[in-house]
Design a protein around this motif. Structure first.
Motif, PDB file in Angstrom:
ATOM      1  N   GLY A 105       0.894  -1.221   0.080  1.00  6.92           N
ATOM      2  CA  GLY A 105      -0.403   0.293  -0.041  1.00  6.92           C
ATOM      3  C   GLY A 105       0.003   1.661  -0.150  1.00  6.92           C
ATOM      4  N   LEU A 106       1.653   1.021  -0.071  1.00  7.11           N
ATOM      5  CA  LEU A 106       2.955   2.444   0.154  1.00  7.11           C
ATOM      6  C   LEU A 106       2.681   2.514  -1.614  1.00  7.11           C
ATOM      7  CD1 LEU A 106       5.076   4.022   1.337  1.00  7.11           C
ATOM      8  CD2 LEU A 106       6.806   2.544   0.668  1.00  7.11           C
ATOM      9  N   SER A 107       2.274   4.280  -0.990  1.00  2.46           N
ATOM     10  CA  SER A 107       2.339   5.098  -3.154  1.00  2.46           C
ATOM     11  C   SER A 107       3.964   5.422  -3.004  1.00  2.46           C
ATOM     12  CB  SER A 107       0.939   5.458  -3.333  1.00  2.46           C
ATOM     13  OG  SER A 107       1.475   6.445  -1.819  1.00  2.46           O
ATOM     14  N   GLY A 108       4.055   6.738  -4.473  1.00  2.70           N
ATOM     15  CA  GLY A 108       5.217   7.671  -4.502  1.00  2.70           C
ATOM     16  C   GLY A 108       6.539   7.006  -4.356  1.00  2.70           C
ATOM     17  N   ILE A 109       6.031   5.945  -4.784  1.00  9.72           N
ATOM     18  CA  ILE A 109       7.383   4.779  -4.555  1.00  9.72           C
ATOM     19  C   ILE A 109       7.875   5.032  -6.015  1.00  9.72           C
ATOM     20  CG2 ILE A 109       8.854   3.278  -4.342  1.00  9.72           C
ATOM     21  CD1 ILE A 109       6.188   1.927  -3.219  1.00  9.72           C
ATOM     22  N   GLN A 110       9.571   6.072  -5.962  1.00  4.24           N
ATOM     23  CA  GLN A 110      10.324   6.153  -7.530  1.00  4.24           C
ATOM     24  C   GLN A 110      10.278   4.246  -8.180  1.00  4.24           C
ATOM     25  OE1 GLN A 110      14.766   7.218  -7.335  1.00  4.24           O
ATOM     26  NE2 GLN A 110      14.208   8.735  -9.189  1.00  4.24           N
ATOM     27  N   ALA A 111      10.224   4.893  -8.829  1.00  2.00           N
ATOM     28  CA  ALA A 111      10.733   3.424 -10.460  1.00  2.00           C
ATOM     29  C   ALA A 111      12.314   2.680  -9.685  1.00  2.00           C
ATOM     30  CB  ALA A 111      10.383   3.436 -11.517  1.00  2.00           C
ATOM     31  N   PRO A 112      12.846   2.182  -9.458  1.00  2.00           N
ATOM     32  CA  PRO A 112      14.105   1.312 -10.214  1.00  2.00           C
ATOM     33  C   PRO A 112      15.033   2.320 -11.049  1.00  2.00           C
ATOM     34  CG  PRO A 112      12.485  -0.254  -9.542  1.00  2.00           C
ATOM     35  CD  PRO A 112      11.822   1.048 -10.226  1.00  2.00           C
ATOM     36  N   ALA A 113      16.100   3.190 -10.602  1.00  2.00           N
ATOM     37  CA  ALA A 113      16.893   3.632 -11.451  1.00  2.00           C
ATOM     38  C   ALA A 113      18.363   3.079 -11.364  1.00  2.00           C
ATOM     39  CB  ALA A 113      16.179   5.344 -11.356  1.00  2.00           C
ATOM     40  N   PRO A 114      18.878   2.700 -12.384  1.00  4.13           N
ATOM     41  CA  PRO A 114      20.630   2.939 -11.687  1.00  4.13           C
ATOM     42  C   PRO A 114      20.760   4.254 -11.917  1.00  4.13           C
ATOM     43  CG  PRO A 114      19.390   3.355 -14.673  1.00  4.13           C
ATOM     44  CD  PRO A 114      18.561   3.079 -13.212  1.00  4.13           C
ATOM     45  N   ARG A 115      22.395   4.048 -11.044  1.00  2.00           N
ATOM     46  CA  ARG A 115      23.472   4.827 -10.377  1.00  2.00           C
ATOM     47  C   ARG A 115      24.296   4.863 -11.087  1.00  2.00           C
ATOM     48  NH1 ARG A 115      24.134   4.339  -3.992  1.00  2.00           N
ATOM     49  NH2 ARG A 115      26.194   3.360  -4.727  1.00  2.00           N
ATOM     50  N   PRO A 116      25.166   5.503 -11.937  1.00  2.00           N
ATOM     51  CA  PRO A 116      26.368   5.657 -12.515  1.00  2.00           C
ATOM     52  C   PRO A 116      27.489   4.487 -12.512  1.00  2.00           C
ATOM     53  CG  PRO A 116      25.995   8.112 -11.763  1.00  2.00           C
ATOM     54  CD  PRO A 116      25.075   7.304 -11.222  1.00  2.00           C
TER      55      PRO A 116
END
Length: 139
Positions: A105-116
């Motif tokens: 039920g958690l909302s507002g989660i940023q999609a997985p994104a790679p770091r450099p």
């Protein structure tokens, strides 16, 4: 160090040993609604609660591997606008964590994104607006 005497170098080495930092012991987070934060960290994130001494004010402690998260109740706490202040939790897979947090039920989660550097991260906020990162090794 260039220009240091042998005696000074020895005293510097002793001072560095005397101040040897072993690890991060805990992170303390002030929260306005202790019950809501306990539900979030205990039920949504699944952190195990641990015993907390009686400091004379409300709070809760949770295990974070070998470290701890300390919640400190502060009814007057006002979240400030934050951009970079956060703490990071190491997980096996940020994609799986994103999916499970969404299912809980958690909302507002940023999609997985790679770091450099190849690690993958997600970001979200707790009930008081504290920014939390989850990070996993790149795959």
């Amino acid at each position: 160090m260039a220009g240091t005497t042998g005696c000074h170098r020895l005293s510097l080495q002793w001072a560095m040993q005397a101040l040897r930092i072993w690890e991060l012991n805990h992170v303390a987070v002030h929260v306005r609604d202790l019950e809501a934060s306990m539900r979030f960290y205990g039920e949504v994130l699944g952190l195990p609660p641990i015993d907390r001494p009686d400091f004379g004010f409300p709070g809760a402690w949770y295990a974070l591997g070998d470290q701890e998260l300390h919640l400190i109740h502060d009814a007057d706490y006002t979240p400030a606008a934050r951009t970079g202040s956060h703490f990071a939790l190491l997980v096996e897979s940020t994609a799986a964590a994103h999916e499970e947090l969404t299912a809980r039920g958690l909302s507002g989660i940023q999609a997985p994104a790679p770091r450099p550097d190849g690690a993958v991260q997600i970001f979200f906020r707790d009930p008081d607006g504290h920014l939390i990162e989850m990070v996993s090794a790149g795959r």
